[in-house]
Design a protein around this motif. Structure first.
Motif, short mmCIF file in Angstrom:
data_model
loop_
_atom_site.label_atom_id
_atom_site.label_comp_id
_atom_site.label_asym_id
_atom_site.label_seq_id
_atom_site.Cartn_x
_atom_site.Cartn_y
_atom_site.Cartn_z
N PHE A 1 0.83 -1.21 0.00
CA PHE A 1 0.00 0.00 0.00
C PHE A 1 0.87 1.25 0.00
CE2 PHE A 1 -2.39 3.39 2.10
CZ PHE A 1 -3.50 3.44 1.28
N MET A 2 2.02 1.18 0.64
CA MET A 2 2.93 2.32 0.73
C MET A 2 3.85 2.42 -0.50
SD MET A 2 1.82 3.70 3.42
CE MET A 2 3.01 4.98 3.74
N GLY A 3 3.59 1.61 -1.52
CA GLY A 3 4.35 1.72 -2.76
C GLY A 3 5.59 0.86 -2.84
N ARG A 4 5.70 -0.12 -1.94
CA ARG A 4 6.87 -1.01 -1.93
C ARG A 4 6.40 -2.48 -1.91
NH1 ARG A 4 12.20 1.50 -0.13
NH2 ARG A 4 11.81 3.65 -0.64
N PRO A 5 5.82 -2.96 -3.02
CA PRO A 5 5.26 -4.31 -3.03
C PRO A 5 6.27 -5.45 -3.13
CG PRO A 5 5.03 -3.33 -5.19
CD PRO A 5 5.61 -2.26 -4.29
N VAL A 6 7.51 -5.16 -3.49
CA VAL A 6 8.50 -6.22 -3.67
C VAL A 6 9.25 -6.43 -2.35
CG1 VAL A 6 10.53 -6.99 -4.97
CG2 VAL A 6 8.71 -5.70 -6.12
N HIS A 7 8.94 -7.55 -1.72
CA HIS A 7 9.44 -7.92 -0.40
C HIS A 7 10.56 -8.94 -0.63
CE1 HIS A 7 8.03 -9.74 3.74
NE2 HIS A 7 9.32 -9.47 3.74
N VAL B 1 15.92 -7.81 5.45
CA VAL B 1 14.64 -7.81 4.75
C VAL B 1 14.41 -6.41 4.19
CG1 VAL B 1 12.15 -8.18 4.97
CG2 VAL B 1 13.75 -9.54 6.34
N GLY B 2 14.14 -6.35 2.89
CA GLY B 2 13.92 -5.06 2.25
C GLY B 2 12.61 -5.02 1.50
N TYR B 3 12.12 -3.82 1.28
CA TYR B 3 10.89 -3.58 0.53
C TYR B 3 11.21 -2.59 -0.59
CZ TYR B 3 8.57 -5.80 4.46
OH TYR B 3 8.17 -6.70 5.41
N PHE B 4 10.76 -2.92 -1.81
CA PHE B 4 11.14 -2.15 -2.99
C PHE B 4 9.91 -1.85 -3.86
CE2 PHE B 4 14.55 -4.76 -1.48
CZ PHE B 4 15.61 -3.85 -1.39
N SER B 5 10.04 -0.78 -4.67
CA SER B 5 8.92 -0.36 -5.52
C SER B 5 8.74 -1.29 -6.72
CB SER B 5 9.13 1.08 -6.00
OG SER B 5 10.34 1.18 -6.72
N SER B 6 9.79 -2.00 -7.11
CA SER B 6 9.70 -2.91 -8.25
C SER B 6 10.83 -3.93 -8.17
CB SER B 6 9.83 -2.13 -9.57
OG SER B 6 11.13 -1.59 -9.68
N SER B 7 10.73 -4.99 -8.98
CA SER B 7 11.82 -5.97 -9.00
C SER B 7 13.08 -5.34 -9.59
CB SER B 7 11.41 -7.23 -9.77
OG SER B 7 11.02 -6.90 -11.09
N ASN B 8 12.93 -4.39 -10.49
CA ASN B 8 14.09 -3.69 -11.03
C ASN B 8 14.76 -2.84 -9.95
OD1 ASN B 8 15.84 -3.11 -13.28
ND2 ASN B 8 14.98 -1.05 -13.24
N ALA B 9 13.98 -2.19 -9.10
CA ALA B 9 14.54 -1.41 -7.99
C ALA B 9 15.28 -2.33 -7.02
CB ALA B 9 13.44 -0.63 -7.27
N MET B 10 14.74 -3.52 -6.79
CA MET B 10 15.41 -4.49 -5.92
C MET B 10 16.72 -4.94 -6.55
SD MET B 10 16.42 -7.81 -5.18
CE MET B 10 15.55 -8.83 -6.34
N ARG C 1 22.72 -13.74 -1.25
CA ARG C 1 21.64 -14.34 -2.06
C ARG C 1 20.39 -13.54 -1.77
NH1 ARG C 1 21.59 -20.84 -1.33
NH2 ARG C 1 22.82 -20.50 0.51
N SER C 2 19.52 -13.46 -2.77
CA SER C 2 18.23 -12.79 -2.54
C SER C 2 17.11 -13.80 -2.72
CB SER C 2 18.05 -11.62 -3.50
OG SER C 2 17.90 -12.08 -4.83
N VAL C 3 16.08 -13.62 -1.92
CA VAL C 3 14.89 -14.46 -1.99
C VAL C 3 13.70 -13.51 -2.01
CG1 VAL C 3 13.54 -16.24 -0.83
CG2 VAL C 3 16.04 -16.25 -0.64
N MET C 4 12.97 -13.49 -3.11
CA MET C 4 11.78 -12.64 -3.20
C MET C 4 10.59 -13.37 -2.58
SD MET C 4 12.31 -10.78 -6.86
CE MET C 4 10.97 -9.64 -6.64
#
Length: 175
Positions: free
Chosen positions: A62-68, A108-117, A135-138
């Motif tokens: 909701f806050m614009g960061r759907p990529v967890h 743990v991070g939250y990003f606006s898109s997979s490209n931003a991540m 390593r990253s795990v979406m």
């Protein structure tokens, strides 16, 4: 050290707040069998001691960061604390854990898109001094949130209390 009875009173207040954090001290007092003043004093102490925190926890999506994303990080020997401090300072990172296992840090991070991540992972995280491997795990779906665990404990405590009856009295000092 607080007595077992005092700790249980504090926990009963917390259990009720987990169920409904917006209730008044008067309503809370009626539910836990204490005076409003006692509930207020206990809550003030619990907050001061850091045992209870009140916060608004918005949905990251909701806050614009759907990529967890979870980052598993292995630090170079002797650099773990400095690397943790760098991660803590990054606005994209919401949680940082020092852990055991193959990797010694989980972030743990939250990003606006997979490209931003991806950009964060390759251009910021990947360039940190002391980082040996990552390593990253979406996250595809969150089935349970960390702050919701207390609801389960409150419910299981209520069931255990109603199933087992009163606790037997203990003799001697508590340790």
């Amino acid at each position: 050290m607080a007595s077992k009875s005092s700790i249980e009173k504090d926990r009963s207040i917390i259990r009720e707040l987990v169920q409904d954090p917006r209730q008044t001290n008067v309503a809370l007092a009626a539910k836990v069998g204490l005076s409003e003043g006692s509930v207020r004093r206990r809550l003030d102490r619990l907050i001061t001691e850091g045992q209870v925190h009140f916060a608004v926890i918005p949905s990251a999506a909701f806050m614009g960061r759907p990529v967890h994303t979870l980052f598993e990080i292995q630090s170079a020997p002797g650099t773990t604390e400095q690397l943790i401090d760098k991660l803590v300072a990054m606005p994209e990172i919401a949680y940082v854990y020092h852990v055991t296992g193959q990797f010694n840090i989980i972030a743990v991070g939250y990003f606006s898109s997979s490209n931003a991540m991806r950009t964060f992972w390759t251009e910021q995280l990947g360039r940190l001094d002391g980082l040996m491997e990552s390593r990253s795990v979406m996250v595809l779906r969150v089935a349970k949130r960390a702050h919701e665990w207390a609801r389960d404990i409150a419910a299981s405590d209520e069931e255990a209390t109603s199933d087992s009856g009163p606790e037997p009295a203990t003799a001697g000092p508590e340790s």
